[in-house]
Design a protein around this motif. Structure first.
Motif, PDB file in Angstrom:
ATOM      1  N   LEU A 106       0.669  -1.169  -0.164  1.00 15.61           N
ATOM      2  CA  LEU A 106       0.175  -0.154  -0.032  1.00 15.61           C
ATOM      3  C   LEU A 106       0.868   1.184  -0.041  1.00 15.61           C
ATOM      4  O   LEU A 106       0.383   2.198  -0.702  1.00 15.61           O
ATOM      5  N   LEU A 107       1.896   1.262   0.838  1.00  8.55           N
ATOM      6  CA  LEU A 107       2.799   2.413   0.660  1.00  8.55           C
ATOM      7  C   LEU A 107       3.380   2.736  -0.562  1.00  8.55           C
ATOM      8  O   LEU A 107       3.483   3.903  -1.050  1.00  8.55           O
ATOM      9  N   LEU A 108       3.666   1.732  -1.398  1.00 13.55           N
ATOM     10  CA  LEU A 108       4.182   1.946  -2.759  1.00 13.55           C
ATOM     11  C   LEU A 108       3.006   2.352  -3.514  1.00 13.55           C
ATOM     12  O   LEU A 108       3.300   3.425  -4.368  1.00 13.55           O
ATOM     13  N   GLN A 109       1.803   2.103  -3.294  1.00 16.82           N
ATOM     14  CA  GLN A 109       0.606   2.616  -4.137  1.00 16.82           C
ATOM     15  C   GLN A 109       0.426   4.146  -3.767  1.00 16.82           C
ATOM     16  O   GLN A 109       0.297   4.936  -4.897  1.00 16.82           O
ATOM     17  N   LEU A 110       0.622   4.317  -2.476  1.00 15.64           N
ATOM     18  CA  LEU A 110       0.510   5.809  -2.089  1.00 15.64           C
ATOM     19  C   LEU A 110       1.459   6.666  -2.756  1.00 15.64           C
ATOM     20  O   LEU A 110       1.335   7.972  -3.409  1.00 15.64           O
ATOM     21  N   ILE A 111       2.674   6.220  -2.823  1.00 13.69           N
ATOM     22  CA  ILE A 111       3.983   6.861  -3.440  1.00 13.69           C
ATOM     23  C   ILE A 111       3.679   7.005  -4.893  1.00 13.69           C
ATOM     24  O   ILE A 111       3.762   8.157  -5.569  1.00 13.69           O
ATOM     25  N   TYR A 120       3.504  10.744  -6.340  1.00 10.76           N
ATOM     26  CA  TYR A 120       4.800  11.201  -6.824  1.00 10.76           C
ATOM     27  C   TYR A 120       4.933  10.953  -8.230  1.00 10.76           C
ATOM     28  O   TYR A 120       5.625  11.480  -8.760  1.00 10.76           O
ATOM     29  N   VAL A 121       4.378   9.791  -8.559  1.00 11.06           N
ATOM     30  CA  VAL A 121       4.803   9.225  -9.976  1.00 11.06           C
ATOM     31  C   VAL A 121       3.547   9.984 -10.711  1.00 11.06           C
ATOM     32  O   VAL A 121       4.136  10.539 -11.775  1.00 11.06           O
ATOM     33  N   LEU A 122       2.495   9.734 -10.538  1.00 14.47           N
ATOM     34  CA  LEU A 122       1.411  10.362 -11.297  1.00 14.47           C
ATOM     35  C   LEU A 122       1.577  11.968 -12.010  1.00 14.47           C
ATOM     36  O   LEU A 122       1.457  12.010 -13.044  1.00 14.47           O
ATOM     37  N   PRO A 123       2.225  12.780 -11.164  1.00 16.17           N
ATOM     38  CA  PRO A 123       2.686  14.087 -11.679  1.00 16.17           C
ATOM     39  C   PRO A 123       3.448  14.040 -12.846  1.00 16.17           C
ATOM     40  O   PRO A 123       3.218  15.096 -13.640  1.00 16.17           O
ATOM     41  N   SER A 124       4.260  13.018 -12.989  1.00 16.27           N
ATOM     42  CA  SER A 124       5.062  13.256 -14.243  1.00 16.27           C
ATOM     43  C   SER A 124       4.392  12.923 -15.518  1.00 16.27           C
ATOM     44  O   SER A 124       4.873  13.147 -16.591  1.00 16.27           O
ATOM     45  N   ILE A 125       3.228  12.366 -15.385  1.00 20.80           N
ATOM     46  CA  ILE A 125       2.213  12.330 -16.611  1.00 20.80           C
ATOM     47  C   ILE A 125       1.106  13.431 -16.449  1.00 20.80           C
ATOM     48  O   ILE A 125       0.173  13.304 -17.125  1.00 20.80           O
ATOM     49  N   GLY A 126       1.220  14.258 -15.622  1.00 17.80           N
ATOM     50  CA  GLY A 126       0.276  15.357 -15.533  1.00 17.80           C
ATOM     51  C   GLY A 126      -0.859  15.462 -14.751  1.00 17.80           C
ATOM     52  O   GLY A 126      -1.773  16.066 -14.737  1.00 17.80           O
ATOM     53  N   SER A 161      -1.946   4.747   9.429  1.00 13.09           N
ATOM     54  CA  SER A 161      -0.369   5.355   9.925  1.00 13.09           C
ATOM     55  C   SER A 161       0.381   5.637   8.647  1.00 13.09           C
ATOM     56  O   SER A 161       1.374   6.192   8.927  1.00 13.09           O
ATOM     57  N   LEU A 162       0.157   5.021   7.539  1.00 13.44           N
ATOM     58  CA  LEU A 162       1.070   4.973   6.384  1.00 13.44           C
ATOM     59  C   LEU A 162       0.914   6.595   5.778  1.00 13.44           C
ATOM     60  O   LEU A 162       1.923   6.730   5.057  1.00 13.44           O
ATOM     61  N   VAL A 163      -0.235   7.379   6.280  1.00 11.35           N
ATOM     62  CA  VAL A 163      -0.077   8.534   5.729  1.00 11.35           C
ATOM     63  C   VAL A 163       0.877   9.538   5.898  1.00 11.35           C
ATOM     64  O   VAL A 163       0.933  10.544   5.242  1.00 11.35           O
ATOM     65  N   TYR A 164       1.445   9.249   7.125  1.00  8.74           N
ATOM     66  CA  TYR A 164       2.491  10.261   7.244  1.00  8.74           C
ATOM     67  C   TYR A 164       3.847  10.391   6.235  1.00  8.74           C
ATOM     68  O   TYR A 164       4.516  11.201   6.264  1.00  8.74           O
ATOM     69  N   ALA A 165       3.730   9.082   5.580  1.00  8.74           N
ATOM     70  CA  ALA A 165       4.851   9.154   4.539  1.00  8.74           C
ATOM     71  C   ALA A 165       4.509  10.342   3.391  1.00  8.74           C
ATOM     72  O   ALA A 165       5.725  10.593   2.816  1.00  8.74           O
ATOM     73  N   PRO A 170      -6.627  13.928  -1.012  1.00  3.98           N
ATOM     74  CA  PRO A 170      -7.349  13.081  -2.166  1.00  3.98           C
ATOM     75  C   PRO A 170      -6.326  12.118  -2.562  1.00  3.98           C
ATOM     76  O   PRO A 170      -7.005  10.749  -3.088  1.00  3.98           O
ATOM     77  N   ALA A 171      -5.050  12.245  -2.799  1.00  3.17           N
ATOM     78  CA  ALA A 171      -3.976  10.998  -2.891  1.00  3.17           C
ATOM     79  C   ALA A 171      -4.442   9.980  -2.129  1.00  3.17           C
ATOM     80  O   ALA A 171      -4.468   8.757  -2.475  1.00  3.17           O
ATOM     81  N   VAL A 172      -4.405  10.167  -0.904  1.00  4.72           N
ATOM     82  CA  VAL A 172      -4.470   9.072   0.103  1.00  4.72           C
ATOM     83  C   VAL A 172      -5.777   8.316  -0.090  1.00  4.72           C
ATOM     84  O   VAL A 172      -5.841   7.011   0.083  1.00  4.72           O
ATOM     85  N   ILE A 173      -6.701   9.178  -0.059  1.00 10.47           N
ATOM     86  CA  ILE A 173      -8.093   8.585  -0.293  1.00 10.47           C
ATOM     87  C   ILE A 173      -8.251   7.553  -1.461  1.00 10.47           C
ATOM     88  O   ILE A 173      -8.775   6.515  -1.452  1.00 10.47           O
ATOM     89  N   ILE A 174      -7.770   8.320  -2.388  1.00  6.46           N
ATOM     90  CA  ILE A 174      -7.872   7.351  -3.883  1.00  6.46           C
ATOM     91  C   ILE A 174      -6.877   6.015  -3.705  1.00  6.46           C
ATOM     92  O   ILE A 174      -7.309   4.888  -3.964  1.00  6.46           O
ATOM     93  N   ALA A 175      -5.688   5.910  -3.136  1.00  2.00           N
ATOM     94  CA  ALA A 175      -4.807   4.951  -3.025  1.00  2.00           C
ATOM     95  C   ALA A 175      -5.419   3.897  -1.985  1.00  2.00           C
ATOM     96  O   ALA A 175      -5.349   2.915  -2.405  1.00  2.00           O
ATOM     97  N   PHE A 176      -5.902   4.333  -0.973  1.00  2.00           N
ATOM     98  CA  PHE A 176      -6.496   3.748   0.098  1.00  2.00           C
ATOM     99  C   PHE A 176      -7.785   2.922  -0.467  1.00  2.00           C
ATOM    100  O   PHE A 176      -8.184   1.545  -0.145  1.00  2.00           O
ATOM    101  N   THR A 177      -8.703   3.645  -0.957  1.00  2.00           N
ATOM    102  CA  THR A 177      -9.998   3.164  -1.695  1.00  2.00           C
ATOM    103  C   THR A 177      -9.656   2.009  -2.821  1.00  2.00           C
ATOM    104  O   THR A 177     -10.345   1.140  -2.552  1.00  2.00           O
ATOM    105  N   LEU A 178      -8.589   2.176  -3.648  1.00  2.00           N
ATOM    106  CA  LEU A 178      -8.452   1.446  -4.636  1.00  2.00           C
ATOM    107  C   LEU A 178      -7.832   0.206  -4.146  1.00  2.00           C
ATOM    108  O   LEU A 178      -8.217  -1.144  -4.593  1.00  2.00           O
ATOM    109  N   ASN A 179      -7.032   0.166  -2.976  1.00  2.00           N
ATOM    110  CA  ASN A 179      -6.335  -0.929  -2.340  1.00  2.00           C
ATOM    111  C   ASN A 179      -7.616  -1.876  -1.690  1.00  2.00           C
ATOM    112  O   ASN A 179      -7.464  -3.055  -1.862  1.00  2.00           O
ATOM    113  N   TYR A 180      -8.113  -1.051  -0.736  1.00  2.00           N
ATOM    114  CA  TYR A 180      -9.205  -1.773  -0.011  1.00  2.00           C
ATOM    115  C   TYR A 180     -10.019  -2.425  -0.666  1.00  2.00           C
ATOM    116  O   TYR A 180     -10.943  -3.410  -0.476  1.00  2.00           O
TER     117      TYR A 180
END
Length: 213
Positions: A63-68, A72-78, A157-161, A85-95
Motif C-alpha cells: 500500500l505504501l508503494l501505491q501511495l507513493i 509522486y509518480v502520477l504528476p510526471s504524466i500530468g 498510519s502510512l499517510v505520514y509518508a 485526495p491522493a491518500v483517499i484514492i490509494a486506500f480506496t483502490l487498495n481496500y
C-alpha cells in the motif's frame, strides 16, 4: 501526567485526521468492492481478466508503494493530486480489491438454487441481488469485513509518508522534539482505543444480523 496533557491536543488533532481518512476510505471502498465482486460474476472474459489483474496488482504490491506512485509518480504524466485526495484514492483502490475478494467468496457460497427460485418468482436481477443474495452475503462476510476494517485503522498510519499530520506524525514530531518516547506510547493507546471501538461495533453488527441463521 502534565506532559501527556500538554501533548494530547496535538495527538488528538492527528487522530482526527486519521479518523477522517478511515471514514472516507470505508465509505468509498466497501461499495466499490461490492460492485467489483458482482462484476466478477459477469461471464465476459475481457472484463474478468481486467478485474483479476486489478485485484492482483492491488493485493500484490505494498500500500505504501501505491501511495507513493499516486502522489509522486502520477504528476510526471500530468496528474497532480493534493495529499488527502491522493491518500483517499490509494486506500480506496487498495481496500476495494480486498473487499471485492471477500464479497466474491460470499457470493460464490450462495446455492445456485436460490438464483433459480428468483427466476421462478420473476425477480429482476436487481431485486434478486437486493432481496435474496446481498442479505445472505453480508451475513457470511461480516467477520472478514471487520478484520479488514481493523487493519485499515492501523494502515492509516502510512499517510505520514506523504507528510500528512496524522496521529503517527504528530507523535513522532513530539517524540523527536522532546526526546521522549511517551508520545509514541500515547499514540499506541489511542490506536488500541480505536480498535476496541471497532471491535464493539463489529460485535453489535454481527449480533444484529444473527437472525439470518
Amino acid at each position: 501526567m502534565n506532559y501527556i496533557l500538554e501533548i494530547l491536543p496535538s495527538l488528538l488533532s492527528g487522530a482526527a485526521t486519521t479518523l477522517q481518512v478511515f471514514a472516507l476510505v470505508l465509505v468509498f471502498s466497501i461499495p466499490l468492492g461490492i460492485m467489483l465482486a458482482f462484476s466478477m460474476q459477469i461471464r465476459l472474459k475481457p472484463l474478468q481478466w481486467l478485474l483479476h489483474i486489478y485485484i492482483w496488482i492491488m493485493r500484490g504490491t505494498p500500500l505504501l508503494l501505491q501511495l507513493i506512485f499516486i502522489y509522486y509518480v502520477l504528476p510526471s504524466i500530468g496528474i497532480r493530486l493534493d495529499r488527502i485526495p491522493a491518500v483517499i484514492i490509494a486506500f480506496t483502490l487498495n481496500y476495494a480489491a480486498y473487499f471485492a475478494e471477500i464479497f466474491r467468496g460470499g457470493i460464490s457460497s450462495i446455492p445456485t438454487g436460490q438464483y433459480e427460485a428468483a427466476k421462478v418468482l420473476k425477480f429482476t436481477p436487481v431485486q434478486t441481488i437486493h432481496l435474496i443474495i446481498l442479505p445472505q452475503v453480508v451475513k457470511i462476510v461480516l467477520p472478514s469485513v471487520f478484520n479488514e476494517v481493523m487493519t485499515l485503522v492501523k494502515d492509516t498510519s502510512l499517510v505520514y509518508a506523504l507528510g500528512i499530520s496524522d496521529l503517527i506524525l504528530a507523535s513522532r514530531t513530539a517524540a523527536n522534539r522532546d526526546a521522549s518516547l511517551a508520545p509514541m506510547f500515547v499514540a499506541g493507546l489511542i490506536y488500541l482505543l480505536l480498535i476496541g471501538l471497532a471491535t464493539l461495533v463489529a460485535k453489535q453488527v454481527e449480533k444484529k444480523f444473527s437472525y439470518y441463521k
